[in-house]
Design a protein around this motif. Sequence first.
Motif, short mmCIF file in Angstrom:
data_model
loop_
_atom_site.label_atom_id
_atom_site.label_comp_id
_atom_site.label_asym_id
_atom_site.label_seq_id
_atom_site.Cartn_x
_atom_site.Cartn_y
_atom_site.Cartn_z
N ARG A 235 1.06 -0.54 0.12
CA ARG A 235 -0.19 0.27 0.38
C ARG A 235 0.71 1.55 0.22
O ARG A 235 1.65 1.29 0.86
CB ARG A 235 -0.85 -0.08 1.19
CG ARG A 235 -2.27 0.84 1.23
CD ARG A 235 -2.66 1.21 2.61
NE ARG A 235 -3.98 0.17 2.35
CZ ARG A 235 -3.62 -0.60 3.23
NH1 ARG A 235 -3.18 -0.42 4.57
NH2 ARG A 235 -4.67 -1.60 3.06
N VAL A 236 0.64 2.17 -1.09
CA VAL A 236 1.12 3.52 -0.84
C VAL A 236 -0.12 4.29 -1.06
O VAL A 236 -0.72 4.60 -1.53
CB VAL A 236 2.40 3.58 -2.39
CG1 VAL A 236 3.00 5.36 -2.33
CG2 VAL A 236 3.33 2.39 -2.67
N SER A 237 0.76 5.42 0.23
CA SER A 237 -0.64 6.85 -0.20
C SER A 237 1.15 7.80 -0.64
O SER A 237 1.25 8.33 -0.90
CB SER A 237 -0.41 6.94 1.99
OG SER A 237 -0.83 6.00 2.47
N PHE A 238 -0.69 8.88 -0.95
CA PHE A 238 -0.15 9.83 -2.27
C PHE A 238 -1.58 10.62 -2.28
O PHE A 238 -2.47 10.46 -2.62
CB PHE A 238 0.33 9.18 -3.95
CG PHE A 238 0.61 10.19 -4.03
CD1 PHE A 238 1.76 11.43 -4.35
CD2 PHE A 238 -0.22 10.60 -5.76
CE1 PHE A 238 2.10 12.13 -4.95
CE2 PHE A 238 -0.38 11.96 -6.49
CZ PHE A 238 1.20 12.56 -6.01
N GLY A 239 -1.05 12.06 -1.65
CA GLY A 239 -1.83 12.69 -1.95
C GLY A 239 -3.21 12.61 -1.03
O GLY A 239 -2.92 11.99 0.49
#
Length: 422
Positions: A235-239
């Motif tokens: 999982r990668v958070s962006f904005g």
Amino acid sequence: MPENSVITLTVTDFAHGGFAVGRTSEGKTAFVRGALPGETVRARVYQSKKRFVKARCVDVLGASAYRIDHPWPEGRIGSTGAADLGHVRLDYQHELKARVVNNQLARIGGEEVVDALAPFNLAPRSLPDSTRDGWYTRTRYDAVVLPGGLGMYEEHSHRIVAISSMPLAVETIARGAHFAGALDGFFDKGERVHIVAPSVGGAVAVGASGVMPLRDGEQYESVDRAKENAWITERVSFGECDFEYRLASGGFWQVHFAAPAALVRCVMKYAQVDRADRVLELFSGAGLLSLPLAQAVGSRGRLLSVEGSQTAVHNGAFNLGTYPWAQARQGWIDAQSTAEALRDVQPSIVIADPPRAGLGVDAAKVIASSKAHRMVLVSCDPAAMARDISVFVRHGWRVENAVALDFFPNTHHIETVVSMAR
């Protein structure tokens, strides 16, 4: 100068590949592993050529102020070499890496490239939340199963060295029962295993024999990796978005726990993707950059992501399933296939994240001569980066942004991201 002989020399520089540089009493260039600029050392030669020798430091007669005790003896030069800069203070590691990048730009790129990148500080930046002087950051590593534990290959050798821990890795896999025989009986002696701590779910060991979770002694039923049914989730958070990725448990992913998010933020900032843009992504892997790019171009845009690994493309296509305007395509990436992809997509933006060999001169020329107006190049080798950027600069492109990121602390490796525009 015969191999295995011991030489004494003073080191004056630091070079690509993690080698300190000096001269022998005979005037040959000496590339020495484990030494630092300004040090006087004794080193044992392991390769001798007409104009140079390669050696390993065996004794420091006059130490640099930046030298520290290596906290992981099994990772030192002369053992596995997995942490080949572990004996160097982290801030000085960054200084040495910046020196290597700048030397490669001058040696390979030439004056035009040096001038184009002069406004940018290419000393690598530590990633957010990277603590302990760069230790305990990796979420995956490779090892060999030994009776009662794990081992790694001795550098420049086929000999396996037993290891009792792996402090380059995050805490969940840096130590544990897998170092004390927990993998025995499931994996064969001498089997190579990939130890992974994904951001979602528990840590696993992956090998030809199957997949085994590293928790509470529980074991999964043996899985044949060739069937591509052993998955993990990242999982990668962006904005405001959390992107989820399915990938093969033994597949490629950025190793530093903070690297995926850092790379996404950097590339998206540099790419300046707008709605309805047409984007070509080369060496897309399982789709780390593909998902935010697909979201950014929207349904009126188009994204073509090209990758050589069939397994990675399979995962990338799955991950892009909710973006019908985005396509993951498998294929060897060279000048011809790049030209075909450019004709197909007619992109305004091209993004490439190639392996250590880089984009290559021919493929770079094809992109530089296309109608694209922006290029973002991710590189894990400064020599390849200098070569590839030189093609664009000589085709009239200008460098807009450049940064170096320390994805691999306590090793000589370095990541750079460069954006160029017409």
